[in-house]
Design a protein around this motif. Sequence first.
Motif, short mmCIF file in Angstrom:
data_model
loop_
_atom_site.label_atom_id
_atom_site.label_comp_id
_atom_site.label_asym_id
_atom_site.label_seq_id
_atom_site.Cartn_x
_atom_site.Cartn_y
_atom_site.Cartn_z
N THR A 196 13.16 28.67 -42.65
CA THR A 196 12.95 30.10 -42.78
C THR A 196 13.65 30.53 -44.07
O THR A 196 14.88 30.68 -44.09
CB THR A 196 13.54 30.86 -41.57
OG1 THR A 196 13.01 30.29 -40.37
CG2 THR A 196 13.21 32.34 -41.63
N PRO A 197 12.92 30.73 -45.16
CA PRO A 197 13.55 31.03 -46.44
C PRO A 197 14.43 32.28 -46.42
O PRO A 197 15.40 32.36 -47.18
CB PRO A 197 12.35 31.23 -47.39
CG PRO A 197 11.23 30.48 -46.75
CD PRO A 197 11.45 30.61 -45.27
N ASN A 198 14.06 33.24 -45.57
CA ASN A 198 14.84 34.47 -45.47
C ASN A 198 14.96 34.87 -44.00
O ASN A 198 13.95 35.11 -43.34
CB ASN A 198 14.17 35.60 -46.26
CG ASN A 198 15.01 36.86 -46.28
OD1 ASN A 198 15.98 36.96 -47.02
ND2 ASN A 198 14.65 37.84 -45.46
N GLU A 199 16.18 34.88 -43.51
CA GLU A 199 16.42 35.29 -42.13
C GLU A 199 16.60 36.81 -42.08
O GLU A 199 17.62 37.35 -42.54
CB GLU A 199 17.65 34.59 -41.56
CG GLU A 199 17.43 33.12 -41.23
CD GLU A 199 16.72 32.90 -39.90
OE1 GLU A 199 16.42 33.89 -39.20
OE2 GLU A 199 16.48 31.73 -39.55
N GLU B 206 19.33 34.21 -47.24
CA GLU B 206 18.16 33.75 -47.98
C GLU B 206 18.50 32.48 -48.77
O GLU B 206 19.54 32.40 -49.42
CB GLU B 206 17.67 34.85 -48.93
CG GLU B 206 16.37 34.53 -49.63
CD GLU B 206 15.76 35.75 -50.30
OE1 GLU B 206 14.55 35.73 -50.59
OE2 GLU B 206 16.49 36.74 -50.55
N PHE B 207 17.60 31.51 -48.70
CA PHE B 207 17.77 30.29 -49.50
C PHE B 207 17.68 30.64 -50.98
O PHE B 207 16.81 31.42 -51.39
CB PHE B 207 16.70 29.28 -49.15
CG PHE B 207 16.98 28.44 -47.94
CD1 PHE B 207 17.34 27.11 -48.06
CD2 PHE B 207 16.90 28.99 -46.67
CE1 PHE B 207 17.60 26.32 -46.95
CE2 PHE B 207 17.16 28.22 -45.54
CZ PHE B 207 17.52 26.88 -45.68
N ASP B 208 18.53 30.01 -51.78
CA ASP B 208 18.48 30.21 -53.22
C ASP B 208 17.75 29.06 -53.91
O ASP B 208 17.84 28.90 -55.13
CB ASP B 208 19.89 30.38 -53.80
CG ASP B 208 20.81 29.21 -53.47
OD1 ASP B 208 20.52 28.46 -52.52
OD2 ASP B 208 21.82 29.03 -54.19
N TYR B 209 17.02 28.27 -53.13
CA TYR B 209 16.24 27.16 -53.69
C TYR B 209 15.13 26.81 -52.69
O TYR B 209 15.17 27.24 -51.54
CB TYR B 209 17.12 25.93 -53.93
CG TYR B 209 17.64 25.28 -52.64
CD1 TYR B 209 17.01 24.16 -52.11
CD2 TYR B 209 18.73 25.82 -51.95
CE1 TYR B 209 17.47 23.57 -50.94
CE2 TYR B 209 19.19 25.24 -50.78
CZ TYR B 209 18.55 24.12 -50.27
OH TYR B 209 19.00 23.55 -49.10
N ASN C 272 23.64 33.31 -51.00
CA ASN C 272 22.58 33.41 -49.99
C ASN C 272 22.34 34.84 -49.50
O ASN C 272 21.69 35.05 -48.48
CB ASN C 272 22.90 32.52 -48.79
CG ASN C 272 22.91 31.05 -49.13
OD1 ASN C 272 23.85 30.33 -48.81
ND2 ASN C 272 21.87 30.58 -49.81
N GLN C 273 22.85 35.81 -50.23
CA GLN C 273 22.61 37.21 -49.86
C GLN C 273 21.14 37.55 -50.09
O GLN C 273 20.61 37.39 -51.18
CB GLN C 273 23.51 38.14 -50.66
CG GLN C 273 24.98 38.06 -50.26
CD GLN C 273 25.88 38.92 -51.12
OE1 GLN C 273 25.58 39.17 -52.29
NE2 GLN C 273 26.98 39.37 -50.56
#
Length: 360
Positions: free
Chosen positions: A148-151, A157-160, A292-293
Amino acid sequence: MSRHFNFSAGPAALPEEVLKTAQQEMLDWHGCGLSIMEMSHRSDEFMSVAAQAEQDLRDLMHIPDNYKVLFLQGGATSQFAMVPLNLLRGKTTADYINTGVWSKKAIAEAKRYCDVNVVATTESTQFTSAPTQDELVLNPDAAYVHYTPNETIGGVEFDYIPDTGDVPLVADMSSNILSRPFDVSKFGLIYAGAQKNIGPAGLTVVIVREDLLGDTLAGTPTMYDYAVHAAAGSMNNTPPTLAWYLTGLVFKWLKAQGGVEAMEVANRRKAEKLYQAIADSKFFSNPVVKRNQSWMNVPFILADSNLDSTFIAESEKAGLLNLQGHRSVGGMRASIYNAVNEQAVDALIAFMNEFERTHG
């Protein structure tokens, strides 16, 4: 009429221009004498709406020709089952990355159909970060890797984009699709519920590589087979026509703004501004590791939780709506999707500063 600033996580804000166009066209769509809601989904008129929406999405995301774009029902939650049903393809194991509530729900559903290997989890730190690439213990024989790239709830949020080698990467992009450019070719499948950053509730977009179609788990319901929907142009049954039409209007609006490349600039600016205001405050805080913000969902906590209800009441009076955090984590959360403009973020920051001055 006065429209307030809507920070809802979903169903979320829609562009005002889109709503005005829909209002103008609601009773009589392009001189047809009936509403878009009333016409046959197989009519030439609606088929043109559907085709244009798909093409606009392909243009916005630069989707390669060897990917199918599906407009489905059932929400992203149905995809928690549809992914393993379609992508196991004779294998019995799938890799999942656990970064929050939606990851956990996807994992729980997948366990009904296969052995789930959780390749990394940040649960021990209350899901305040995403694992790095080096922390992923991937199985090269897995059917796919899901993340899940962004929860939305935790604001992580993934930065990659994870590198999964030859194993197809599956992403639940419900809350960050179209927020910036993503290289679609790095994914085997992307899915997203519409009600956050695409359009109104009732529609789910699936972008799937063609070679992953056509080998479903025995007993898969017809309506859970991606190949069926791909062959039928997402019209194996009557689709959610109004949601599809409105989604198409959002895609046109995005193109007019300069596409996802322009959204990236605007979204980065909005997020940085809000996070800086929180960092400069002694009254508000954000628990997520900086790298990861999330750009889309910004949770924040008041120094005195006894003031939570006061914050909500006063923010609503100020025309700032839906700032209450998810019931599972509490606190506050501002969802600042594409349709939430910079003026809304500025108004929120001004309110937070004044609230801290009077209550801090």
